[in-house]
Write a protein that holds these residues in place. Sequence first.
Motif, PDB file in Angstrom:
ATOM      1  N   UNK A  24       5.557  -7.981   1.842  1.00  0.00           N
ATOM      2  CA  UNK A  24       6.625  -8.912   2.743  1.00  0.00           C
ATOM      3  C   UNK A  24       7.422  -9.619   1.925  1.00  0.00           C
ATOM      4  N   UNK A  25       8.392 -10.215   2.484  1.00  0.00           N
ATOM      5  CA  UNK A  25       9.504 -11.010   1.918  1.00  0.00           C
ATOM      6  C   UNK A  25       8.955 -12.033   1.171  1.00  0.00           C
ATOM      7  N   UNK A  26       8.184 -13.004   1.763  1.00  0.00           N
ATOM      8  CA  UNK A  26       7.525 -14.272   1.013  1.00  0.00           C
ATOM      9  C   UNK A  26       6.657 -13.922  -0.224  1.00  0.00           C
ATOM     10  N   UNK A  27       5.805 -12.847   0.118  1.00  0.00           N
ATOM     11  CA  UNK A  27       4.764 -12.418  -0.858  1.00  0.00           C
ATOM     12  C   UNK A  27       5.852 -11.967  -1.941  1.00  0.00           C
ATOM     13  N   UNK A  28       6.893 -11.153  -1.570  1.00  0.00           N
ATOM     14  CA  UNK A  28       7.533 -10.398  -2.769  1.00  0.00           C
ATOM     15  C   UNK A  28       7.892 -11.636  -3.640  1.00  0.00           C
ATOM     16  N   UNK A  29       8.463 -12.910  -3.204  1.00  0.00           N
ATOM     17  CA  UNK A  29       8.853 -14.009  -4.044  1.00  0.00           C
ATOM     18  C   UNK A  29       7.972 -14.428  -4.723  1.00  0.00           C
ATOM     19  N   UNK A  30       6.644 -14.822  -4.228  1.00  0.00           N
ATOM     20  CA  UNK A  30       5.339 -15.256  -4.989  1.00  0.00           C
ATOM     21  C   UNK A  30       5.119 -14.156  -6.262  1.00  0.00           C
ATOM     22  N   UNK A  31       5.291 -12.958  -5.683  1.00  0.00           N
ATOM     23  CA  UNK A  31       4.963 -11.870  -6.908  1.00  0.00           C
ATOM     24  C   UNK A  31       5.755 -11.909  -7.828  1.00  0.00           C
ATOM     25  N   UNK A  93      -0.366  -4.749  -6.727  1.00  0.00           N
ATOM     26  CA  UNK A  93      -0.354  -4.284  -7.907  1.00  0.00           C
ATOM     27  C   UNK A  93       0.691  -3.007  -7.983  1.00  0.00           C
ATOM     28  N   UNK A  94       0.558  -2.133  -6.960  1.00  0.00           N
ATOM     29  CA  UNK A  94       1.530  -0.982  -7.035  1.00  0.00           C
ATOM     30  C   UNK A  94       2.942  -1.476  -7.211  1.00  0.00           C
ATOM     31  N   UNK A  95       3.392  -2.455  -6.359  1.00  0.00           N
ATOM     32  CA  UNK A  95       4.603  -3.161  -5.997  1.00  0.00           C
ATOM     33  C   UNK A  95       5.114  -3.758  -7.391  1.00  0.00           C
ATOM     34  N   UNK A  96       4.223  -4.489  -8.023  1.00  0.00           N
ATOM     35  CA  UNK A  96       4.434  -4.915  -9.333  1.00  0.00           C
ATOM     36  C   UNK A  96       4.642  -3.810 -10.530  1.00  0.00           C
ATOM     37  N   UNK A  97       4.037  -3.024 -10.494  1.00  0.00           N
ATOM     38  CA  UNK A  97       4.141  -1.800 -11.405  1.00  0.00           C
ATOM     39  C   UNK A  97       5.592  -0.974 -10.961  1.00  0.00           C
ATOM     40  N   UNK A  98       5.822  -1.196  -9.780  1.00  0.00           N
ATOM     41  CA  UNK A  98       7.283  -0.615  -9.475  1.00  0.00           C
ATOM     42  C   UNK A  98       8.328  -1.526 -10.022  1.00  0.00           C
ATOM     43  N   UNK A  99       8.026  -2.599  -9.910  1.00  0.00           N
ATOM     44  CA  UNK A  99       9.239  -3.688 -10.215  1.00  0.00           C
ATOM     45  C   UNK A  99       9.416  -3.343 -11.949  1.00  0.00           C
ATOM     46  N   UNK A 100       8.572  -3.262 -12.535  1.00  0.00           N
ATOM     47  CA  UNK A 100       8.465  -2.948 -14.113  1.00  0.00           C
ATOM     48  C   UNK A 100       9.418  -1.818 -14.466  1.00  0.00           C
TER      49      UNK A 100
END
Length: 106
Positions: A24-31, A93-100
């Motif tokens: 979600x948007x909020x969690x995205x900012x935290x991540x 974790x998948x979202x983080x990997x995708x960001x990288x």
Amino acid sequence: MTRLIWLALSLALSAPVAASDGVSGDRERELRNLLIQDCGSCHGLQMKGGLGPALLPEMLQGKSVEYLSTVILHGRPGTAMPPWRSLLSADEARWMAQQLLDRNLQ
Ligand code: HEC
């Protein structure tokens, strides 16, 4: 009114992640903050490396989201790379990997 906002917020944070890439948007900012501050403390604020290797897209070429998110969740035993599974869900974790991989940090 404030209670309502808190309720909505806690629902949003505790809801099982199901949206497109599950964050979600909020969690995205935290991540993003976690990525820059915590991961950045080892991998560099720009992910150009430090104690940990650079995590720029060109360094990660050919590595899959699955592979990278497994390293993120479980760490690399015997190295400084810690496991993050107590802080991150598999989707996160998948979202983080995708960001990288996308180098979409800002
Ligand atoms: C205490 C230092 C430290 C922190 C904090 C840290 N890492 Fe690491 N990370 C490392 C080290 C060291 C390695 C290399 C391990 C090895 O030699 O195989 C690594 C490896 C990785 C790899 C594997 C890269 C590859 O090409 O195989 C990924 C992905 C990764 N880290 C992501 C993250 C993310 C995302 C975070 C934050 C949630 C994070 N790391 C936080 C030290 C750290």
